[in-house]
Design a protein around this motif. Structure first.
Motif, PDB file in Angstrom:
ATOM      1  N   ILE A   9     -47.929  35.098-146.310  1.00  0.00           N
ATOM      2  CA  ILE A   9     -48.582  33.870-145.887  1.00  0.00           C
ATOM      3  C   ILE A   9     -47.723  32.687-146.326  1.00  0.00           C
ATOM      4  CG2 ILE A   9     -50.664  32.477-146.039  1.00  0.00           C
ATOM      5  CD1 ILE A   9     -52.200  34.998-146.672  1.00  0.00           C
ATOM      6  N   LEU A  10     -47.162  32.014-145.340  1.00  0.00           N
ATOM      7  CA  LEU A  10     -46.318  30.845-145.535  1.00  0.00           C
ATOM      8  C   LEU A  10     -45.038  31.191-146.293  1.00  0.00           C
ATOM      9  CD1 LEU A  10     -48.969  28.065-146.278  1.00  0.00           C
ATOM     10  CD2 LEU A  10     -47.883  28.618-144.123  1.00  0.00           C
ATOM     11  N   ASN A  30     -43.846  35.164-141.186  1.00  0.00           N
ATOM     12  CA  ASN A  30     -44.763  34.246-141.859  1.00  0.00           C
ATOM     13  C   ASN A  30     -46.144  34.254-141.204  1.00  0.00           C
ATOM     14  OD1 ASN A  30     -42.928  33.380-143.811  1.00  0.00           O
ATOM     15  ND2 ASN A  30     -42.124  31.762-142.471  1.00  0.00           N
ATOM     16  N   ASN A  31     -47.153  34.005-142.034  1.00  0.00           N
ATOM     17  CA  ASN A  31     -48.551  33.923-141.587  1.00  0.00           C
ATOM     18  C   ASN A  31     -49.032  35.227-140.969  1.00  0.00           C
ATOM     19  OD1 ASN A  31     -48.749  30.982-142.146  1.00  0.00           O
ATOM     20  ND2 ASN A  31     -47.243  30.865-140.490  1.00  0.00           N
ATOM     21  N   CYS A  49     -51.565  38.792-137.337  1.00  0.00           N
ATOM     22  CA  CYS A  49     -51.545  37.372-137.711  1.00  0.00           C
ATOM     23  C   CYS A  49     -52.845  36.987-138.418  1.00  0.00           C
ATOM     24  CB  CYS A  49     -51.346  36.507-136.476  1.00  0.00           C
ATOM     25  SG  CYS A  49     -49.727  36.731-135.689  1.00  0.00           S
ATOM     26  N   TYR A  53     -53.798  31.904-136.057  1.00  0.00           N
ATOM     27  CA  TYR A  53     -52.472  32.161-135.499  1.00  0.00           C
ATOM     28  C   TYR A  53     -52.563  33.314-134.492  1.00  0.00           C
ATOM     29  CZ  TYR A  53     -50.520  29.227-139.202  1.00  0.00           C
ATOM     30  OH  TYR A  53     -50.224  28.175-140.021  1.00  0.00           O
TER      31      TYR A  53
END
Length: 250
Positions: A9-10, A30-31, A49, A53
């Motif tokens: 996450i990020l 990411n994410n 996701c 997202y």
């Protein structure tokens, strides 16, 4: 066989288990949440996701220990529940054109000379789909219809509202509608066909005495020339037959 659950996450952080199996590190997304399985050096991973997202690309990646490469590029998780709608030869109307969340509604319209097929609006769903399905923009002009074998057609064009009229060559008859109309890019009916006409059988005479055969043939010719119906001809022949029989036995 080893299995693990990885979240990214990020900031990409991979927590891979140490094992005797030499499995490669899956590409970071990411994410996303990654569920992976490693067996004999082969790795299978599934990307999911996080909320808000949507996935762009293939969600599953496979690393083959023989070929030593991934079977496809890594996907990405893009902001928004739904992918950005694409309308070829048209445009969408929305307050936000960069990402779409659950419940967002967009409307559509086509460019000049194009016709909208489908709904003129759609709503982003929680499962990352658009409902109703995204429409398409089609030209209002029809493609040329199929020319019938042993025939042809005449028209002034293929724009919406124009007509096409079909004709057959000599010795053939039209099976189907003679005229079609272009309606918003589609023809009103299927194109007709030209079928060979059966040859007309020559009339034969069954009477062989007292010149009746010759008389019947003359009456048939008279019927064609005068336009009499078959019933009228039959009535006339019956009278003529009675007259001939009367002469025969007098």
């Amino acid at each position: 066989m080893k299995s693990w659950f990885i979240s990214c996450i990020l900031v990409t952080e991979w927590l891979l288990p140490t094992s005797g199996e030499d499995c490669p590190s899956p590409p970071p997304v990411n994410n996303s949440i990654l569920v992976g399985t490693c067996m004999e050096g082969n790795f299978l991973g599934t990307y999911i996701c996080i909320t808000g997202y949507h996935l762009v690309g293939k969600k599953e990646l496979l690393y083959n220990n023989t070929s030593l490469e991934w079977d496809s590029p890594a996907p990405i998780c893009r902001l928004g529940h739904c992918p950005i709608p694409v309308l070829v030869n048209g445009q969408m109307n929305s307050s936000n054109l960069e990402h779409f969340s659950d419940g967002d509604v967009v409307t559509f319209e086509c460019d000049t000379d194009y016709i909208l097929k489908g709904s003129n609006w759609s709503q982003c769903q929680e499962d990352h789909t658009w409902i109703p399905p995204l429409p398409i923009c089609r030209t209002g002009q029809c493609t040329p219809p199929r020319k019938p074998e042993n025939g042809h057609f005449k028209t002034k064009g293929f724009n919406s509202g124009t007509n096409v009229t079909f004709y057959c060559d000599d010795g053939y008859q039209l099976i189907g509608p003679q005229s079609l109309q272009c309606m918003d890019g589609e023809w009103s009916h299927e194109s007709p066909i030209c079928e060979k006409m059966e040859a007309k059988k020559e009339e034969s005479c069954v009477f062989q005495e007292n010149n009746i055969c010759e008389t019947v043939q003359k009456w048939i010719q008279y019927q064609k020339a005068s336009g009499q119906t078959l019933e009228e001809l039959k009535y006339s022949l019956e009278i003529k037959k009675l007259q001939l029989e009367k002469i025969k036995f007098s």
